[in-house]
Design an enzyme around this catalytic site. Structure first.
Site, short mmCIF file in Angstrom:
data_model
loop_
_atom_site.label_atom_id
_atom_site.label_comp_id
_atom_site.label_asym_id
_atom_site.label_seq_id
_atom_site.Cartn_x
_atom_site.Cartn_y
_atom_site.Cartn_z
N LYS A 155 -8.47 -4.67 -2.78
CA LYS A 155 -7.09 -4.93 -3.21
C LYS A 155 -6.83 -6.44 -3.32
O LYS A 155 -6.01 -6.88 -4.12
CB LYS A 155 -6.12 -4.29 -2.25
CG LYS A 155 -6.20 -2.76 -2.24
CD LYS A 155 -5.23 -2.18 -1.24
CE LYS A 155 -5.34 -0.66 -1.19
NZ LYS A 155 -4.37 -0.06 -0.28
N ASP A 190 0.88 -1.17 0.00
CA ASP A 190 0.00 0.00 0.00
C ASP A 190 0.92 1.23 0.00
O ASP A 190 2.07 1.14 0.44
CB ASP A 190 -0.88 -0.04 1.26
CG ASP A 190 -1.59 1.28 1.52
OD1 ASP A 190 -2.27 1.75 0.61
OD2 ASP A 190 -1.45 1.82 2.64
N LEU A 191 0.42 2.37 -0.45
CA LEU A 191 1.26 3.57 -0.51
C LEU A 191 1.12 4.45 0.73
O LEU A 191 1.97 4.45 1.61
CB LEU A 191 0.96 4.37 -1.79
CG LEU A 191 1.39 3.71 -3.11
CD1 LEU A 191 0.99 4.58 -4.30
CD2 LEU A 191 2.90 3.46 -3.14
N ASP A 192 0.02 5.19 0.82
CA ASP A 192 -0.13 6.19 1.89
C ASP A 192 -0.19 5.55 3.27
O ASP A 192 -0.97 4.62 3.51
CB ASP A 192 -1.39 7.02 1.64
CG ASP A 192 -1.29 7.79 0.33
OD1 ASP A 192 -0.57 8.79 0.30
OD2 ASP A 192 -1.90 7.36 -0.66
N GLY A 225 -5.31 2.60 -3.22
CA GLY A 225 -6.58 3.23 -3.57
C GLY A 225 -6.38 4.35 -4.56
O GLY A 225 -7.32 4.81 -5.20
#
Length: 276
Positions: A198, A11-13, A46
């Site tokens: 996801k 995941d990024l954030d 997302g």
């Protein structure tokens, strides 16, 4: 390597990215080392494609990517790879938009892949949503302008209306949509088609590479990571993540500010950390 090859989903954030929205040197080095040793690294976010592709290139990835919480699964470097785009029915989107108007939300944004429709002009919001010159934004009433099935809807409600809006979405649209809330300070509600997460993306990509579920390592911090963390054989919640995710996860890594991903992978995959 085949028997020990893992797929690492990021995941990024709040997970891969520090609070300043960068990848720390330590974590980047460890990920590069994992790739050198034959492990497969994928981004599952997302965010839309345009707001994640820079990090994809920074890690020199050549794998498929999961965007919009599973509503778009595609390969940025291989147009022949069978992409999966699962948008919301426009009819449902219009009903939700009408409810938003009645609740007088601050703003609504619809995305059709990388085409952006914004209900009301808002420079700060456009920055948060990563719009730029290469992605023109159509500004104006979504009821009039949105004619295609949107990949996702992003709603920026007034804070006191969040609960009412989410209850309404559950009551009226639960059979066709999934909705998530972004973490503070942006109380944005994100809507995609029912059944998407996801985990849907990870399943497709793992199948493509022949990686069993037991060798999928997934990292996340928010409620849009729940299915992915549950699906992965090795689900890892960040220390800064929500409690619900930590309970579900197999492991809790240090926070996104403390090289959580780098430290976990180094130990779990027994990587011989070298200067890259």
């Amino acid at each position: 390597m085949k028997n020990n090859q893992h797929m690492i989903a990021l995941d990024l954030d709040g997970t891969l990215l520090t609070d300043k929205k960068v990848i720390s040197e330590k974590t980047k080095n460890v990920i590069m080392q994992a790739k050198q040793e034959g492990h497969i690294v994928v981004i599952a976010t997302g965010r839309p494609h345009r707001a994640s592709i820079d990090f994809y290139h920074e890690l020199a990835l050549d794998t498929p990517m999961v965007n919009f919480n599973g509503a778009l699964i595609h390969h940025p470097l291989d147009k022949k790879w069978e992409a999966l785009h699962t948008p919301l029915p426009n009819r449902t989107a219009k009903k939700i938009i009408q409810t938003c108007y009645e609740l007088e939300v601050n703003n609504i944004m619809a995305e059709v892949e990388d085409t952006i429709y914004l209900d009301q002009y808002d420079e700060e919001l456009m920055e948060i949503f990563h719009t730029d010159q290469s992605n023109p934004v159509t500004v104006g009433s979504l009821k009039n302008h949105l004619s295609e099935d949107p990949t996702s809807l992003l709603i920026h409600p007034q804070e006191e209306h969040i609960k009412e809006l989410r209850t309404h979405l559950d009551d009226k649209h639960a059979s066709v949509i999934e909705h998530r809330k972004w973490g503070a300070p942006w109380h944005v509600i994100e809507i995609v088609r029912k059944g998407l997460s996801k985990a849907v993306g990870l399943r497709k990509i793992a199948h493509y590479y022949g990686i069993p579920q037991s060798r999928i390592i997934a990292f996340g911090d928010e409620d849009n990571d729940l299915e992915m963390i549950e699906y992965a054989g090795v689900g890892v919640a960040m220390d800064n993540g929500i409690d619900e995710l930590k309970v579900l996860a197999n492991h809790v890594a240090a926070s996104n500010e403390e090289d959580g991903i780098g430290a976990f992978l180094e130990e779990y995959l027994k990587l011989n950390q070298k200067a890259i």
